[in-house]
Structure formats: structure tokens, C-alpha cells
Design an enzyme around this catalytic site. Sequence first.
Site, PDB file in Angstrom:
ATOM      1  N   TRP A 138      -0.624 -11.947 -23.347  1.00 47.64           N
ATOM      2  CA  TRP A 138      -1.679 -11.745 -24.370  1.00 47.64           C
ATOM      3  C   TRP A 138      -2.712 -12.827 -24.652  1.00 47.64           C
ATOM      4  O   TRP A 138      -3.716 -12.570 -25.317  1.00 47.64           O
ATOM      5  CB  TRP A 138      -1.077 -11.253 -25.454  1.00 47.64           C
ATOM      6  CG  TRP A 138       0.185 -12.010 -25.958  1.00 47.64           C
ATOM      7  CD1 TRP A 138       1.501 -11.974 -25.868  1.00 47.64           C
ATOM      8  CD2 TRP A 138      -0.120 -13.308 -26.603  1.00 47.64           C
ATOM      9  NE1 TRP A 138       2.103 -13.188 -26.288  1.00 47.64           N
ATOM     10  CE2 TRP A 138       0.938 -13.825 -26.785  1.00 47.64           C
ATOM     11  CE3 TRP A 138      -1.245 -13.957 -27.422  1.00 47.64           C
ATOM     12  CZ2 TRP A 138       1.406 -15.130 -27.597  1.00 47.64           C
ATOM     13  CZ3 TRP A 138      -1.064 -15.202 -27.892  1.00 47.64           C
ATOM     14  CH2 TRP A 138       0.293 -15.869 -28.104  1.00 47.64           C
ATOM     15  N   ASN A 139      -2.529 -13.828 -24.235  1.00 50.92           N
ATOM     16  CA  ASN A 139      -3.345 -14.954 -24.747  1.00 50.92           C
ATOM     17  C   ASN A 139      -4.734 -15.023 -24.040  1.00 50.92           C
ATOM     18  O   ASN A 139      -5.733 -15.577 -24.883  1.00 50.92           O
ATOM     19  CB  ASN A 139      -2.564 -16.346 -24.753  1.00 50.92           C
ATOM     20  CG  ASN A 139      -2.149 -17.003 -23.252  1.00 50.92           C
ATOM     21  OD1 ASN A 139      -2.252 -16.055 -22.385  1.00 50.92           O
ATOM     22  ND2 ASN A 139      -1.828 -18.151 -22.979  1.00 50.92           N
ATOM     23  N   ALA A 171       0.210  -7.242 -21.127  1.00 50.56           N
ATOM     24  CA  ALA A 171       1.066  -7.620 -22.353  1.00 50.56           C
ATOM     25  C   ALA A 171       0.765  -6.580 -23.289  1.00 50.56           C
ATOM     26  O   ALA A 171      -0.302  -5.889 -23.267  1.00 50.56           O
ATOM     27  CB  ALA A 171       0.772  -9.025 -23.042  1.00 50.56           C
ATOM     28  N   GLY A 197       3.426 -16.094 -17.786  1.00 49.81           N
ATOM     29  CA  GLY A 197       3.908 -15.875 -19.061  1.00 49.81           C
ATOM     30  C   GLY A 197       5.103 -16.997 -19.174  1.00 49.81           C
ATOM     31  O   GLY A 197       4.964 -18.137 -18.590  1.00 49.81           O
ATOM     32  N   SER A 198       6.117 -16.655 -19.863  1.00 46.34           N
ATOM     33  CA  SER A 198       7.233 -17.891 -20.172  1.00 46.34           C
ATOM     34  C   SER A 198       8.002 -18.039 -19.064  1.00 46.34           C
ATOM     35  O   SER A 198       8.267 -17.292 -18.198  1.00 46.34           O
ATOM     36  CB  SER A 198       8.039 -17.085 -21.437  1.00 46.34           C
ATOM     37  OG  SER A 198       8.752 -16.056 -20.908  1.00 46.34           O
ATOM     38  N   GLU A 234       3.183 -18.518 -12.877  1.00 46.47           N
ATOM     39  CA  GLU A 234       2.314 -19.582 -13.710  1.00 46.47           C
ATOM     40  C   GLU A 234       2.998 -19.609 -15.249  1.00 46.47           C
ATOM     41  O   GLU A 234       2.810 -18.564 -15.700  1.00 46.47           O
ATOM     42  CB  GLU A 234       0.892 -19.225 -13.831  1.00 46.47           C
ATOM     43  CG  GLU A 234       0.074 -20.370 -14.400  1.00 46.47           C
ATOM     44  CD  GLU A 234      -0.387 -20.355 -15.815  1.00 46.47           C
ATOM     45  OE1 GLU A 234       0.452 -20.987 -16.594  1.00 46.47           O
ATOM     46  OE2 GLU A 234      -1.358 -19.613 -16.220  1.00 46.47           O
ATOM     47  N   CYS A 288      -1.335 -21.845 -22.301  1.00 43.44           N
ATOM     48  CA  CYS A 288      -0.182 -22.538 -21.789  1.00 43.44           C
ATOM     49  C   CYS A 288      -0.400 -24.274 -21.304  1.00 43.44           C
ATOM     50  O   CYS A 288       0.441 -25.042 -21.062  1.00 43.44           O
ATOM     51  CB  CYS A 288       0.120 -21.754 -20.623  1.00 43.44           C
ATOM     52  SG  CYS A 288      -1.085 -21.330 -19.601  1.00 43.44           S
ATOM     53  N   GLU A 300       7.298 -25.140 -26.313  1.00 42.31           N
ATOM     54  CA  GLU A 300       6.141 -24.761 -26.421  1.00 42.31           C
ATOM     55  C   GLU A 300       5.648 -24.418 -27.444  1.00 42.31           C
ATOM     56  O   GLU A 300       6.186 -23.283 -28.122  1.00 42.31           O
ATOM     57  CB  GLU A 300       5.758 -23.778 -25.061  1.00 42.31           C
ATOM     58  CG  GLU A 300       4.359 -23.657 -24.659  1.00 42.31           C
ATOM     59  CD  GLU A 300       4.394 -22.545 -23.567  1.00 42.31           C
ATOM     60  OE1 GLU A 300       5.162 -21.932 -23.305  1.00 42.31           O
ATOM     61  OE2 GLU A 300       3.211 -22.868 -22.942  1.00 42.31           O
ATOM     62  N   GLU A 309      -4.076 -20.473  -8.794  1.00 43.47           N
ATOM     63  CA  GLU A 309      -5.098 -19.758  -9.013  1.00 43.47           C
ATOM     64  C   GLU A 309      -6.525 -20.259  -9.115  1.00 43.47           C
ATOM     65  O   GLU A 309      -6.597 -21.164  -9.430  1.00 43.47           O
ATOM     66  CB  GLU A 309      -4.633 -19.024 -10.549  1.00 43.47           C
ATOM     67  CG  GLU A 309      -3.651 -18.260 -10.348  1.00 43.47           C
ATOM     68  CD  GLU A 309      -3.154 -17.195 -11.686  1.00 43.47           C
ATOM     69  OE1 GLU A 309      -3.445 -17.507 -12.751  1.00 43.47           O
ATOM     70  OE2 GLU A 309      -2.827 -16.180 -11.466  1.00 43.47           O
TER      71      GLU A 309
HETATM   72  P1  ADP Z   1       4.988 -14.730 -23.913  1.00 45.84           P
HETATM   73  O1  ADP Z   1       5.946 -15.592 -24.454  1.00 45.84           O
HETATM   74  O2  ADP Z   1       3.373 -15.368 -23.672  1.00 45.84           O
HETATM   75  O3  ADP Z   1       4.750 -13.287 -24.678  1.00 45.84           O
HETATM   76  P2  ADP Z   1       6.359 -13.436 -21.977  1.00 45.84           P
HETATM   77  O4  ADP Z   1       6.895 -14.155 -20.764  1.00 45.84           O
HETATM   78  O5  ADP Z   1       7.252 -12.655 -23.091  1.00 45.84           O
HETATM   79  O6  ADP Z   1       5.530 -14.513 -22.373  1.00 45.84           O
HETATM   80  O7  ADP Z   1       5.426 -12.247 -21.712  1.00 45.84           O
HETATM   81  C1  ADP Z   1       4.423 -12.241 -20.662  1.00 45.84           C
HETATM   82  C2  ADP Z   1       4.258 -11.093 -20.058  1.00 45.84           C
HETATM   83  O8  ADP Z   1       5.720 -10.710 -19.463  1.00 45.84           O
HETATM   84  C3  ADP Z   1       4.032  -9.815 -20.927  1.00 45.84           C
HETATM   85  O9  ADP Z   1       3.066  -8.803 -20.110  1.00 45.84           O
HETATM   86  C4  ADP Z   1       5.402  -9.212 -21.231  1.00 45.84           C
HETATM   87  O10 ADP Z   1       5.295  -7.780 -21.562  1.00 45.84           O
HETATM   88  C5  ADP Z   1       6.016  -9.422 -19.750  1.00 45.84           C
HETATM   89  N1  ADP Z   1       7.601  -9.356 -19.785  1.00 45.84           N
HETATM   90  C6  ADP Z   1       8.338  -9.677 -20.766  1.00 45.84           C
HETATM   91  N2  ADP Z   1       9.429  -9.509 -20.699  1.00 45.84           N
HETATM   92  C7  ADP Z   1       9.488  -8.851 -19.016  1.00 45.84           C
HETATM   93  C8  ADP Z   1      10.318  -8.480 -18.267  1.00 45.84           C
HETATM   94  N3  ADP Z   1      11.987  -8.499 -18.533  1.00 45.84           N
HETATM   95  N4  ADP Z   1      10.105  -7.931 -17.216  1.00 45.84           N
HETATM   96  C9  ADP Z   1       8.751  -7.749 -17.176  1.00 45.84           C
HETATM   97  N5  ADP Z   1       7.735  -8.377 -17.752  1.00 45.84           N
HETATM   98  C10 ADP Z   1       8.052  -8.852 -18.758  1.00 45.84           C
END
Ligand code: ADP
Length: 467
Positions: A135-136, A161, A213-214, A235, A269, A364, A441
Site C-alpha cells: 500500500w505504500n 494491498a 512487501g514484508s 522485494e 522500504c 523496520e 526492478e
Molecule cells: P506490509 O507490512 O507492507 O503491509 P505485507 O507483506 O503484509 O506488507 O503486505 C504486502 C502485500 O502482501 C499486500 O498486498 C498484502 O495483502 C499481501 N499479503 C499479506 N499476506 C499475504 C499472504 N499470506 N499471501 C499473499 N499475500 C499476502
Amino acid sequence: MGSKNTFDVINPYDQSVITQVPDMKMEETRLAVDQAEQAFTSWSQTPARERAALLKKFGELILQNQQDLATLLTCEQGKPITEARGEIKYGASFIEWFAEEAPRVYGDIIPGSNKNQRLFALKQPVGVVAAITPWNFPNAMIARKVAPALAAGCTVVIKPAEDTPLSALALAVLAEEAGIPKGVFNVITTTDPVSVGKELTTNPKVSKLSFTGSTEVGKVLMEQCAGTVKKLSLELGGNAPFIVFDDADLPAAVEGVIASKYRNSGQTCICANRLYVQEDIYKDFMELLTQKVSQLEVGSGLNEKTTIGPLINAEAISKVNHLVEDAVAKGAEVMLGGAPSHDLFYQPTVMGNINRDMAISQAEIFGPVMPVTSFRQEQEVIAKANDTIYGLAAYFYGRDYARIWRVAEALEFGIVGVNTGLVSAAEAPFGGVKQSGFGREGSKYGIDEYVNIKYVCMDLGSQVSDL
Ligand code: ADP
């Protein structure tokens, strides 16, 4: 593609409901993958210059709609409108860059060791790509994945997200308007990332996952992809050190910290996450920094003057608050801010006297909080900077050219900013090492993530020697 169920999209500034979007599940995801697979046949065979022309048009439409896309982005994400406009332009720059790269996906003719054989390396699109984005940067993270994928001849299924689905849907509308064929660019909006993610990572028709994402979720997805051995780009999280050496231009270094740390309210990030300032300039630097941070304008992202918007949701506020409270309990000194402000706003914060026992030095932060530590020597600070499981971005300021090279080479990060806090560009390779992931990327390397190399060996038999 639609769904009977919907979910609310919330404006983080005042928590009002902006609109509803379809809440899709596994079944719709499977259908989207089927559509992407069907579209792949003709899209991958469309001449690269035609794909390039469609991408170029797509990029132009994004720029023509820059203000509306930026307003939408600020409403669903909260970032200042000036930054949102910047993000739209940045996203479009990837579409433009990869439109130009599309006709340049060259293979090789390889000199063989057998005189009767001819060897070739062909680059071919991997197939259907799943893209899971955060979402960032609700617009640019999609553009960075979709642009090289479509340029290479792949089709995509994007899962944005849950906090920011509108920017993704707006891009889908513009892709369609640009003439990109149905099924090439698909979006799944959902409140259930776990089951949609499961489908995307286990469906054998998906050849590749690109995830931002994370680190935690990245590891889960990597494991899920193992069953069908998908190609991956990850990433993931970062813990960026920002080092200021005693020969640095201090006002410039302060500007660099502001740009790197406080942009997007600290929710990128590659945000500076730990600031190390050399001992003899520490006091002067901190004075300058706290003065500048105190001038940041907190408020509605739609106000042109705002430089700090709200955090994304209540969970984000409580995470940042917890990190600051833990650090204070362990002896950190709050020099500015240090508490939530109102609603989803956190005060721009500067903290000194940080040590490794504090969770803030390892996590983070994802908020407008800058923890600062002083250091004596170059080797000591390099060791501290590298003392993390992450390896995405690092920054340092200094003038000694020999040290610049030593430090740039010693930092174990995928991206190093020297005398700058802003490093992102479509023409540059963005990505991490260690547990920040792999794959790049942007840049001339970016398209490699979306192609397979096929080796063709052609035996001409005796016909060559007969000549
Ligand atoms: P942040 O901490 O930046 O929200 P996340 O890794 O939780 O990072 O989320 C990044 C993306 O991953 C979002 O689109 C979120 O919906 C998606 N996401 C989170 N958990 C899962 C999962 N178990 N499987 C697939 N996508 C996921």
C-alpha cells in the site's frame, strides 16, 4: 471481472469511506489466471514494437491523468499530494522505460565448439505473472512490475494491498483505454490476501511471482511457490542505515535525511531507519536536524503545503508507538515529537542515545521517527550498518573520495546512496540482498526477471563439412 461482495476503501486522513470495491476470492482469482493464460498466447506473439506502442500510450494516459490519479492515491493512502503526483510520474517513467526496452530483448548466437552445430540463446516471456503489491506506493509498485512484464510479452494478475485497491483499478481502466487487450492486465481486489495469495502461488498456470512487501510474507510466498517451482522476484523489508561522516556537507546531509526518512511519513522500504553521525559533528548535526524536522507540515495530504500525512491505519500507529516507548524505556532520548498526535497521525520524531537492545534499532519502523546514534570510526560504523538481516538500501554522506569507494563497496546492501537520500529511477536497478530479497526492478536488468532463456542447439549434420 466482478464479485457480489464488496469492501470499504477508507481514507486514512479522516477514516471516511471513499467507496466500495469487489471483494474477490479464490474462485475469481482462478478465473483471472485463466483469462491471463488465454491472453498470453496472442500477447506473447504480438510483435514487440506493437506491445511497445501500447505501453507508450498507456504511459501517456497515466501522465494525462496525473492529477486525478494523484488525488485518488492521496485519498486512499494519505501521502501528501505533491508526493502523490511524483509517484504517478515515477510510475509512468517505468512504463515509458520498458516500452523502449520491449523491442530490445535480444538473444545471442553462441560460437560452438562443434563445427557442425549452431547454438542460440532465445529470450522468451515466462508466461502468466502474479504481482502482489503493498500500500505504500499503490501506483508505482504496480507500474514497476507490470511494465517489464508486459514489455517482455507476459500477462499479469495483480493483487493490490487491501488498503489501496483504487490506484490499481484506475491503472486497469487506463490500460484498457490504451488498447492493451482484455486479459493481459487483471486486478484482484480482496480482503483475503491469504487465500488469493495461495491460489496465485500454487496455480500451475502462473509461471512467476513478483512480490513487494514484508520479509515475513515473502518467506511464506516463497515456500508456497516451491510446489510448482515458480520464478520469483522478492522485494522485501529493509533496515536502511544512514551514515554522516565528519567531512560531510551538513545542511545537505540533513536534507538527505529529511528526503529519505520523512517522505511518505516514513513508510517506504528504503527509508533511512537508523542514523549514525560521527561523534565530533553529532551536536551540530542534531541541532540542524531537529530544527528542520520541526518545520515539517503535518496535515491533510490534499493540502499542497503538507509534507507529513497520516499513517496508513491504526495498526501502523500502534506499532510505531510501541517501538518508541520501548526505546524510551531503555534509555533513548526524545529530542522532538515522540508520541502519536491525533487520529492516524504520528508526530515527526527525532531520538538520540539509541542502542542495539532497543527493538527500534532492528525493526523496520515505517513511521516518521528517526533514531540516531553517534560513532567514532569508519570500521565501527560499517560493522553496525551491516549488522542486520536486511540488505535493501544504505546511505552515507562524506567528501573523501577514497572513503566513498571503501564504504560503498563494504556496505552489504543492494542500493547505496552517496551524498543523496533519493535513489529511485526507472533506469536504475532496484532490489536487495540478504533477507531483503532478490531480483531487480527497473533498468536494463529489469526485463530479465520476466524472460526465460531458451538454448537452441541446431545440428547441421554433414552438410556443413560437405561444403
Ligand atoms: P506490509 O507490512 O507492507 O503491509 P505485507 O507483506 O503484509 O506488507 O503486505 C504486502 C502485500 O502482501 C499486500 O498486498 C498484502 O495483502 C499481501 N499479503 C499479506 N499476506 C499475504 C499472504 N499470506 N499471501 C499473499 N499475500 C499476502
